[in-house]
Design an enzyme around this catalytic site. Sequence first.
Site, PDB file in Angstrom:
ATOM      1  N   ASP A  59       1.202  11.614   6.608  1.00 37.63           N
ATOM      2  CA  ASP A  59       1.534  10.435   5.788  1.00 37.63           C
ATOM      3  C   ASP A  59       1.924  10.879   4.375  1.00 37.63           C
ATOM      4  OD1 ASP A  59       1.714   7.928   4.724  1.00 37.63           O
ATOM      5  OD2 ASP A  59      -0.279   7.269   5.334  1.00 37.63           O
ATOM      6  N   HIS A  75       8.010   1.727  11.814  1.00 36.50           N
ATOM      7  CA  HIS A  75       7.490   1.539  10.452  1.00 36.50           C
ATOM      8  C   HIS A  75       8.384   2.247   9.441  1.00 36.50           C
ATOM      9  CE1 HIS A  75       4.819   1.292   7.058  1.00 36.50           C
ATOM     10  NE2 HIS A  75       4.724   2.612   6.988  1.00 36.50           N
TER      11      HIS A  75
HETATM   12  C1  HEM Z   1       6.285   6.086   5.912  1.00 35.70           C
HETATM   13  C2  HEM Z   1       1.752   5.359   7.449  1.00 35.70           C
HETATM   14  C3  HEM Z   1       1.593   1.146   5.010  1.00 35.70           C
HETATM   15  C4  HEM Z   1       5.833   2.268   2.976  1.00 35.70           C
HETATM   16  C5  HEM Z   1       5.103   6.216   6.589  1.00 35.70           C
HETATM   17  C6  HEM Z   1       4.786   7.273   7.522  1.00 35.70           C
HETATM   18  C7  HEM Z   1       3.510   7.083   7.922  1.00 35.70           C
HETATM   19  C8  HEM Z   1       3.022   5.892   7.273  1.00 35.70           C
HETATM   20  C9  HEM Z   1       2.716   7.960   8.884  1.00 35.70           C
HETATM   21  C10 HEM Z   1       5.754   8.390   7.958  1.00 35.70           C
HETATM   22  C11 HEM Z   1       5.677   9.627   7.134  1.00 35.70           C
HETATM   23  C12 HEM Z   1       6.032   9.444   5.693  1.00 35.70           C
HETATM   24  O1  HEM Z   1       7.199   9.457   5.308  1.00 35.70           O
HETATM   25  O2  HEM Z   1       5.116   9.251   4.912  1.00 35.70           O
HETATM   26  C13 HEM Z   1       1.318   4.163   6.901  1.00 35.70           C
HETATM   27  C14 HEM Z   1       0.021   3.561   7.168  1.00 35.70           C
HETATM   28  C15 HEM Z   1      -0.016   2.382   6.487  1.00 35.70           C
HETATM   29  C16 HEM Z   1       1.250   2.234   5.799  1.00 35.70           C
HETATM   30  C17 HEM Z   1      -1.068   4.183   8.046  1.00 35.70           C
HETATM   31  C18 HEM Z   1      -1.116   1.351   6.413  1.00 35.70           C
HETATM   32  C19 HEM Z   1      -1.887   1.072   7.409  1.00 35.70           C
HETATM   33  C20 HEM Z   1       2.735   1.070   4.266  1.00 35.70           C
HETATM   34  C21 HEM Z   1       3.062  -0.016   3.382  1.00 35.70           C
HETATM   35  C22 HEM Z   1       4.271   0.317   2.811  1.00 35.70           C
HETATM   36  C23 HEM Z   1       4.691   1.593   3.348  1.00 35.70           C
HETATM   37  C24 HEM Z   1       2.197  -1.259   3.147  1.00 35.70           C
HETATM   38  C25 HEM Z   1       5.088  -0.432   1.783  1.00 35.70           C
HETATM   39  C26 HEM Z   1       4.876  -1.625   1.346  1.00 35.70           C
HETATM   40  C27 HEM Z   1       6.301   3.412   3.577  1.00 35.70           C
HETATM   41  C28 HEM Z   1       7.542   4.079   3.205  1.00 35.70           C
HETATM   42  C29 HEM Z   1       7.701   5.165   4.075  1.00 35.70           C
HETATM   43  C30 HEM Z   1       6.527   5.151   4.937  1.00 35.70           C
HETATM   44  C31 HEM Z   1       8.480   3.692   2.069  1.00 35.70           C
HETATM   45  C32 HEM Z   1       8.845   6.184   4.084  1.00 35.70           C
HETATM   46  C33 HEM Z   1      10.027   5.657   4.844  1.00 35.70           C
HETATM   47  C34 HEM Z   1      11.154   6.690   4.858  1.00 35.70           C
HETATM   48  O3  HEM Z   1      11.177   7.525   5.755  1.00 35.70           O
HETATM   49  O4  HEM Z   1      11.972   6.635   3.931  1.00 35.70           O
HETATM   50  N1  HEM Z   1       4.008   5.374   6.459  1.00 35.70           N
HETATM   51  N2  HEM Z   1       2.021   3.334   6.067  1.00 35.70           N
HETATM   52  N3  HEM Z   1       3.741   2.016   4.233  1.00 35.70           N
HETATM   53  N4  HEM Z   1       5.717   4.084   4.625  1.00 35.70           N
HETATM   54 FE1  HEM Z   1       3.912   3.674   5.409  1.00 35.70          FE
END
Ligand code: HEM
Length: 322
Positions: free
Chosen positions: A156, A229
């Site tokens: 993450d 996501h």
């Molecule tokens: C990408 C987990 C909530 C925004 C990701 C990734 C994971 C992840 C594993 C892919 C790897 C990375 O690029 O970091 C989670 C979990 C969450 C959560 C476990 C809560 C349970 C959120 C929320 C937002 C968010 C609430 C925004 C309001 C993003 C963004 C990316 C991302 C901007 C990158 C997208 C890209 O590849 O450009 N998240 N996330 N996440 N997440 Fe989350």
Amino acid sequence: MSGKNWDRVPIDAQSVDAPLSLAAVFLVVTVGSDKAALSKVASVLGALDDLVKNVGFRDLSGRLSCIAGVGADLWARLSPDRRPRELKAFAPVKGPVHSAPSTPGDLLFHIRAERSDMCFEFERILLDSLGGSVTVVDEVTGFRYFDARDLLGFVDGTANPTGLDLPASALVGDEDADFAGGSYVVVQKYLHDLNAWAEMPTHLQEEIIGRTKIDNIEIDDDDKPRKSHKSLATIEDDAGNEYDILRDNMPFGRPGQKEFGTYFIGYTRYLWVIEKMLLRMYVGEPPGAYDRLLDFSTPHTGTTFFAPTRLMLQKLADGAQE
Ligand code: HEM
């Protein structure tokens, strides 16, 4: 995306760009409604840098840092005449199946260090200084989990902006010159249903996240009816410019209580970018095709703050103590 006119951004932004740490505390408090409470809080905010030095100097390799974020209501009390253009309370989001609540919070302290005892010590002294002027409404102690994975087992934070893209995505620029160098901060405390998640085959988990689990490679789902996501959280304007945010999510939990969570924290130059991400996640794109991560993750808090530069914070504090 790239920023413009960065030469005008003050260099005293709070430590938004501090590297991912091994330990963190996310502390949200509300401030008493009387003048004495406001004045007390202002004086502690004014001395925050000194407090970081007092605790941090005891082990410089512990890299202690603390970012203070101020909510819209408290901002109005501290500085009734001028506020960051987009600052407002977290707007609840209602989707067809899942909703994101808005919860109270006047101040956020995002405390980071390489040692959990340093975070603890800093928080202890900070709360001692604030005394009865604040009420703690949420307190989460996070930890770094193996390869920076969340408790769902996925790495993450990979897509976070780096180098010059970091300030260009996370810090306000010339578009709101009085507040340049500050940052909007959105937090949400999520609890996971890890049993239900474990029942999903890995390839379906990967489809939901948009990356492979073991080696963290992006999965292209542009042509799929149900976006991952990763894709729902990718924001572009009409001209195809991508808008990033800076995330420093941390796992937390108490296995004995079956509590397993992710504390989401996002820093952004434009608040609308995170609002749009949340809309796409909860309402879905196209509407109805919401983020299936939410079938296993429930938000229990949702609060918005503005983390001003050190200089701005000092001015806010000085003004409110007069
Ligand atoms: C990408 C987990 C909530 C925004 C990701 C990734 C994971 C992840 C594993 C892919 C790897 C990375 O690029 O970091 C989670 C979990 C969450 C959560 C476990 C809560 C349970 C959120 C929320 C937002 C968010 C609430 C925004 C309001 C993003 C963004 C990316 C991302 C901007 C990158 C997208 C890209 O590849 O450009 N998240 N996330 N996440 N997440 Fe989350």
